[in-house]
Design a protein around this motif. Structure first.
Motif, PDB file in Angstrom:
ATOM      1  N   GLU A  62       0.919   4.776  -8.553  1.00 39.68           N
ATOM      2  CA  GLU A  62       2.358   4.558  -8.647  1.00 39.68           C
ATOM      3  C   GLU A  62       3.072   5.586  -7.778  1.00 39.68           C
ATOM      4  OE1 GLU A  62       3.632   3.948 -13.018  1.00 39.68           O
ATOM      5  OE2 GLU A  62       1.730   5.001 -13.101  1.00 39.68           O
ATOM      6  N   MET A  63       4.007   5.093  -6.968  1.00 44.17           N
ATOM      7  CA  MET A  63       4.766   5.978  -6.081  1.00 44.17           C
ATOM      8  C   MET A  63       6.206   6.084  -6.544  1.00 44.17           C
ATOM      9  SD  MET A  63       3.747   7.607  -3.435  1.00 44.17           S
ATOM     10  CE  MET A  63       3.015   7.576  -1.822  1.00 44.17           C
ATOM     11  N   MET A  64       6.632   7.297  -6.850  1.00 40.61           N
ATOM     12  CA  MET A  64       8.048   7.504  -7.144  1.00 40.61           C
ATOM     13  C   MET A  64       8.745   7.700  -5.806  1.00 40.61           C
ATOM     14  SD  MET A  64       7.809  10.084 -10.397  1.00 40.61           S
ATOM     15  CE  MET A  64       6.874  11.406  -9.639  1.00 40.61           C
ATOM     16  N   THR A  97       0.822  -1.213   0.000  1.00 43.38           N
ATOM     17  CA  THR A  97       0.000   0.000   0.000  1.00 43.38           C
ATOM     18  C   THR A  97       0.854   1.259   0.000  1.00 43.38           C
ATOM     19  OG1 THR A  97      -0.079  -0.028   2.399  1.00 43.38           O
ATOM     20  CG2 THR A  97      -1.899  -1.096   1.245  1.00 43.38           C
ATOM     21  N   ALA A  98       2.172   1.102   0.069  1.00 42.94           N
ATOM     22  CA  ALA A  98       3.064   2.266   0.009  1.00 42.94           C
ATOM     23  C   ALA A  98       4.396   1.807  -0.563  1.00 42.94           C
ATOM     24  CB  ALA A  98       3.281   2.856   1.397  1.00 42.94           C
ATOM     25  N   GLY A  99       5.123   2.778  -1.115  1.00 43.50           N
ATOM     26  CA  GLY A  99       6.392   2.446  -1.747  1.00 43.50           C
ATOM     27  C   GLY A  99       7.372   1.784  -0.798  1.00 43.50           C
ATOM     28  N   MET A 100       7.244   2.101   0.500  1.00 38.44           N
ATOM     29  CA  MET A 100       8.243   1.595   1.441  1.00 38.44           C
ATOM     30  C   MET A 100       8.043   0.131   1.814  1.00 38.44           C
ATOM     31  SD  MET A 100       6.618   1.349   4.610  1.00 38.44           S
ATOM     32  CE  MET A 100       7.933   1.584   5.790  1.00 38.44           C
ATOM     33  N   GLN A 101       6.835  -0.386   1.587  1.00 39.48           N
ATOM     34  CA  GLN A 101       6.541  -1.720   2.113  1.00 39.48           C
ATOM     35  C   GLN A 101       7.519  -2.814   1.656  1.00 39.48           C
ATOM     36  OE1 GLN A 101       2.436  -1.529   1.860  1.00 39.48           O
ATOM     37  NE2 GLN A 101       2.223  -1.779   4.060  1.00 39.48           N
ATOM     38  N   VAL A 116      -1.541  -0.603  -4.160  1.00 34.71           N
ATOM     39  CA  VAL A 116      -3.004  -0.751  -4.174  1.00 34.71           C
ATOM     40  C   VAL A 116      -3.540  -0.399  -2.804  1.00 34.71           C
ATOM     41  CG1 VAL A 116      -4.791  -2.545  -4.012  1.00 34.71           C
ATOM     42  CG2 VAL A 116      -3.378  -2.428  -6.033  1.00 34.71           C
ATOM     43  N   ARG A 117      -4.548   0.436  -2.763  1.00 37.09           N
ATOM     44  CA  ARG A 117      -5.253   0.698  -1.500  1.00 37.09           C
ATOM     45  C   ARG A 117      -6.752   0.574  -1.753  1.00 37.09           C
ATOM     46  NH1 ARG A 117      -2.152   6.076   0.919  1.00 37.09           N
ATOM     47  NH2 ARG A 117      -0.108   5.107   0.833  1.00 37.09           N
ATOM     48  N   THR A 118      -7.384  -0.365  -1.060  1.00 35.40           N
ATOM     49  CA  THR A 118      -8.824  -0.538  -1.295  1.00 35.40           C
ATOM     50  C   THR A 118      -9.626  -0.321  -0.016  1.00 35.40           C
ATOM     51  OG1 THR A 118      -8.609  -2.901  -0.959  1.00 35.40           O
ATOM     52  CG2 THR A 118      -8.570  -2.138  -3.240  1.00 35.40           C
ATOM     53  N   TRP A 124       4.566  15.566  -2.374  1.00 33.78           N
ATOM     54  CA  TRP A 124       5.734  14.728  -2.069  1.00 33.78           C
ATOM     55  C   TRP A 124       5.891  14.654  -0.567  1.00 33.78           C
ATOM     56  CZ3 TRP A 124      10.820  15.561  -5.327  1.00 33.78           C
ATOM     57  CH2 TRP A 124      11.608  14.406  -5.277  1.00 33.78           C
ATOM     58  N   ASN A 125       6.332  13.517  -0.111  1.00 34.21           N
ATOM     59  CA  ASN A 125       6.504  13.303   1.319  1.00 34.21           C
ATOM     60  C   ASN A 125       7.899  12.745   1.568  1.00 34.21           C
ATOM     61  OD1 ASN A 125       6.089  12.882   3.999  1.00 34.21           O
ATOM     62  ND2 ASN A 125       4.610  11.202   3.762  1.00 34.21           N
ATOM     63  N   ASP A 126       8.717  13.492   2.292  1.00 34.97           N
ATOM     64  CA  ASP A 126      10.040  12.993   2.679  1.00 34.97           C
ATOM     65  C   ASP A 126       9.950  12.489   4.113  1.00 34.97           C
ATOM     66  OD1 ASP A 126      10.934  13.879   0.258  1.00 34.97           O
ATOM     67  OD2 ASP A 126      12.287  15.420   1.041  1.00 34.97           O
ATOM     68  N   VAL A 127      10.105  11.187   4.278  1.00 38.42           N
ATOM     69  CA  VAL A 127      10.016  10.621   5.627  1.00 38.42           C
ATOM     70  C   VAL A 127      11.425  10.304   6.127  1.00 38.42           C
ATOM     71  CG1 VAL A 127       8.927   8.877   7.091  1.00 38.42           C
ATOM     72  CG2 VAL A 127       7.853   9.517   4.923  1.00 38.42           C
ATOM     73  N   PHE A 128      11.692  10.743   7.341  1.00 34.67           N
ATOM     74  CA  PHE A 128      13.014  10.489   7.924  1.00 34.67           C
ATOM     75  C   PHE A 128      12.873   9.328   8.897  1.00 34.67           C
ATOM     76  CE2 PHE A 128      12.561  15.018   6.863  1.00 34.67           C
ATOM     77  CZ  PHE A 128      13.309  14.954   5.702  1.00 34.67           C
ATOM     78  N   TRP A 159       3.861  12.471  10.795  1.00 34.28           N
ATOM     79  CA  TRP A 159       4.609  11.304  11.256  1.00 34.28           C
ATOM     80  C   TRP A 159       4.147  10.156  10.393  1.00 34.28           C
ATOM     81  CZ3 TRP A 159       8.333  10.885  15.144  1.00 34.28           C
ATOM     82  CH2 TRP A 159       8.762   9.578  15.422  1.00 34.28           C
ATOM     83  N   TRP A 160       5.064   9.486   9.723  1.00 32.60           N
ATOM     84  CA  TRP A 160       4.618   8.426   8.808  1.00 32.60           C
ATOM     85  C   TRP A 160       5.028   7.050   9.314  1.00 32.60           C
ATOM     86  CZ3 TRP A 160       4.610   4.368   5.599  1.00 32.60           C
ATOM     87  CH2 TRP A 160       3.561   4.324   4.669  1.00 32.60           C
ATOM     88  N   SER A 161       4.060   6.178   9.370  1.00 30.13           N
ATOM     89  CA  SER A 161       4.387   4.774   9.641  1.00 30.13           C
ATOM     90  C   SER A 161       3.396   3.915   8.877  1.00 30.13           C
ATOM     91  CB  SER A 161       4.320   4.472  11.129  1.00 30.13           C
ATOM     92  OG  SER A 161       3.002   4.589  11.574  1.00 30.13           O
ATOM     93  N   VAL A 174      15.981   7.355   4.657  1.00 32.30           N
ATOM     94  CA  VAL A 174      15.065   8.303   4.022  1.00 32.30           C
ATOM     95  C   VAL A 174      14.111   7.510   3.138  1.00 32.30           C
ATOM     96  CG1 VAL A 174      14.855  10.171   2.331  1.00 32.30           C
ATOM     97  CG2 VAL A 174      16.687  10.234   4.035  1.00 32.30           C
ATOM     98  N   ASP A 175      12.822   7.795   3.262  1.00 32.39           N
ATOM     99  CA  ASP A 175      11.787   7.197   2.404  1.00 32.39           C
ATOM    100  C   ASP A 175      11.020   8.358   1.820  1.00 32.39           C
ATOM    101  OD1 ASP A 175       9.158   6.609   1.617  1.00 32.39           O
ATOM    102  OD2 ASP A 175       8.567   5.802   3.557  1.00 32.39           O
ATOM    103  N   THR A 176      11.124   8.554   0.514  1.00 35.45           N
ATOM    104  CA  THR A 176      10.303   9.635  -0.052  1.00 35.45           C
ATOM    105  C   THR A 176       9.242   9.039  -0.969  1.00 35.45           C
ATOM    106  OG1 THR A 176      11.271  10.239  -2.186  1.00 35.45           O
ATOM    107  CG2 THR A 176      12.460  10.952  -0.194  1.00 35.45           C
ATOM    108  N   GLY A 177       8.124   9.703  -1.060  1.00 39.73           N
ATOM    109  CA  GLY A 177       7.054   9.209  -1.921  1.00 39.73           C
ATOM    110  C   GLY A 177       6.348  10.339  -2.642  1.00 39.73           C
ATOM    111  N   ALA A 178       6.339  10.240  -3.965  1.00 35.95           N
ATOM    112  CA  ALA A 178       5.637  11.240  -4.777  1.00 35.95           C
ATOM    113  C   ALA A 178       4.749  10.479  -5.757  1.00 35.95           C
ATOM    114  CB  ALA A 178       6.631  12.109  -5.530  1.00 35.95           C
TER     115      ALA A 178
END
Ligand code: SER
Length: 597
Positions: free
Chosen positions: A85-87, A39-43, A67-69, A207-211, A162-164, A230-234
């Motif tokens: 799609e997450m860059m 559900t996210a690029g980091m998974q 995919v998020r449903t 865009w989200n830059d997660v530290f 805060w992203w998790s 660093v996890d960024t998602g655009a």
């Protein structure tokens, strides 16, 4: 700028800055049993964020399919898509805030290498700080050094910054970038105005830059990770909309051919069925990618999610006047649009088209009979019981969420007993796996377990208490309930005093301790308005509504609200009510978070 150019520029930009480019992982997570899809690029990168060595090194960039449903009801609006799609660019224990923020800024604004966006239209948020981590002054200073004025940088709390990915795993504070989508730039904004401009979509998060230097366990931040990541998602969809000066990706090249085809298949194209047309586009696009990664329609787990999307697409396609075998045509268009970047979908195209077409044929066979049966039941009994839902599901293949949607359109709601009954029937017949039945109500009905049901009733009491103690003019503006807490946004001209908070809390607890009945009534909308039932400001309601009334010992209404439920039967089930926090969300709008202990 074309969507493919955005993807290429992104990857090239980070490649030039020492990143190795990796392919999107499958939509199906191979290391995380807690989710059905990434559900996210980091998974797919979680093990590496936790310290495992990645064969491609410490600096990586990719475009990950997701995919998020969980929120199908929102699909069809401007921003929600079940597939996206997450860059992302990733530092696995390598660079940190300085490079991450500087590169985000450069990619967004550089005309030569990036997107050439106007830096004067950028707005930034940083983490406010809390018991887990300090205020993120470092990011704030970096943004300032890049030329973003202080007046366009806002500090927000963990809810926003805060992203998790869930209750467990790597997490951290984030810094988000927003872009002004209005024709006339909105200019310097106060924090409240900023929050409001995001709500009205004048400002879009891009865009989200997660530290990611912290770790969560069972919902609690337990400390720092071994390494700073660093996890960024655009999102490609949003970036494309911005670059093509559109409010939604549906109006960009990503969806152009798909929407054109849907329009040519529809017997009647108009603004009133725009949502339905978008749903068909969205659901077919997701289905193509799910099948491509190996999902097949079934009655459990991922297969159930796919089946649900396809049957929902068939239902709307039918309403739009599409003939049989039309989803396959739309799927073909999706494939030809995406095959250059994801070449495996062309290789798998036969399988994808067959699967979609089979599901359409199967469901169409019974759709009309099923709707007829549904209408007969409804006319006879004025409701659909859990058992009826079970029969509709097993005989006609109506996923229960579809039944809930049909009912909702008629202003009728399933109550918790019906859901319970349905689940029991399903278990008896062993039709569904545990996972699917547990996840089944996530979309339409949210999480209707005991905790959320109780919080829901407490939510009604809170609104009544606020009106009684603080001001008759208080109106609800939004709400959200998780297992942990309730959240209510309401119109109010001042910050609540400590005394007001204590009195509201005491008022609610008094109603709980008195053990009052909570009763559901169904009535025409006009009647409900006449008796003064509370409705959410700005919300739309059907002709027949359900109203929940909390009655005092004499049968007088203490709280009456338009609501689909479910609720507890008696307030004594709630326990003790506690306000955790009261804060501003926008000019004239306050937010309360509260819990039952
Ligand atoms: N994980 C963050 C997000 O999904 C950044 O990639 O927004």
């Amino acid at each position: 700028m074309h969507s493919s150019e955005i993807r290429t520029r992104f990857l090239k930009f980070f490649e030039k800055r020492g990143h190795n480019i990796i392919h999107s992982a499958s939509l199906l997570p191979d290391n995380d049993p807690s989710v059905l899809f990434n559900t996210a690029g980091m998974q797919p990168l979680v093990p590496y964020l936790l310290g495992q060595e990645h064969t491609m090194g410490k600096k990586i960039a990719n475009i990950q399919k997701c995919v998020r449903t969980g929120d199908l009801d929102s699909i069809g609006d401007n921003r929600h898509f079940s597939f996206f799609e997450m860059m992302g660019n990733w530092s696995l224990g390598d660079y940190f805030k300085n490079e991450a923020i500087t590169w985000s800024y450069e990619f967004l604004t550089s005309k030569e290498e990036g997107l050439g966006l106007n830096p004067n239209l950028l707005y930034i948020t940083c983490f406010e700080g809390d018991k887990n981590a300090p205020r993120d002054i470092e990011s704030f200073e970096i943004w300032k050094s890049l030329g973003i004025p202080e007046s366009r940088i806002y500090f927000l709390e963990a809810d926003d910054n805060w992203w998790s990915p869930g209750e467990n795993g790597p997490c951290g504070p984030c810094s988000e970038m927003f872009y002004d989508m209005t024709e006339n730039k909105v200019g310097d904004l106060s924090k409240d105005e900023f929050i409001n401009a995001v709500k009205t979509e004048d400002l879009i998060e891009i865009w989200n830059d997660v530290f990611m230097e912290y770790e969560k366990k069972d919902g609690e931040v337990i400390g720092k990770l071994k390494q700073k990541n660093v996890d960024t998602g655009a999102g490609v969809e949003r970036m494309t909309a911005i670059m093509q000066n559109k409010r939604t990706a549906y109006d960009t090249d990503l969806f152009e051919e798909i929407m054109n085809q849907i329009n040519s298949l529809s017997s009647n194209v108009n603004i009133d069925n725009l949502r339905e047309r978008r749903i068909v586009a969205d659901h077919v696009r997701s289905s193509v990618f799910m099948i491509n990664d190996g999902v097949i329609s079934s009655n459990s787990d991922r297969g159930y999610v796919l089946r649900r999307l396809l049957r929902r697409a068939v239902r709307f396609a039918d309403q739009l006047g599409f003939k049989n075998n039309s989803l396959m045509l739309i799927a073909e268009t999706v494939i030809s649009k995406y095959k250059t970047f994801y070449n495996d979908i062309e290789l798998n195209s036969k399988k994808i088209l067959e699967e979609i077409n089979n599901e359409e044929i199967k469901f169409r066979k019974t759709l009309h009979d099923g709707v007829k049966h549904f209408n007969v039941l409804l006319n006879e009994n004025k409701k659909i019981t859990g058992y009826d839902a079970f029969v509709l599901y097993t005989t006609y293949g109506f996923p229960v969420e579809l039944i809930v949607e049909f009912l909702k359109e008629k202003g009728i709601y399933f109550n918790s007993d019906d859901i319970e009954k349905f689940n029991i029937e399903m278990k008896v017949h062993q039709k569904l796996s545990q996972t699917a039945s547990a996840g089944m109500f996530k979309g339409g009905l949210a999480n209707h377990n005991d905790k959320t049901i109780k919080l829901h009733t407490a939510h009604h009491l809170l609104l009544a208490g606020l009106q009684e103690i603080v001001s008759k003019d208080i109106k609800q503006r939004g709400s959200n309930i998780t297992e942990e807490r309730l959240r209510m946004d309401f119109i109010c001209d001042h910050k609540l005093t400590d005394e007001e908070k204590i009195n509201v809390e005491a008022w609610v607890n008094d109603k709980i301790n008195r053990g009052l009945s909570v009763v559901r009534h169904e009535m025409p909308l006009s009647e409900a308005e006449k008796i003064g039932a509370q409705m959410e400001f700005g919300a739309k309601y059907p002709d027949i509504v359900s109203v929940y009334i909390v009655e005092d010992e004499k049968g007088l209404a203490i709280s009456k609200e338009f609501c689909g439920g479910p609720h507890v039967k008696n307030t004594k089930e709630l326990g003790q009510f506690k306000i955790q926090k009261e804060e501003a969300v926008a000019a004239g709008i306050r937010r309360i978070k509260a819990n039952l202990i």
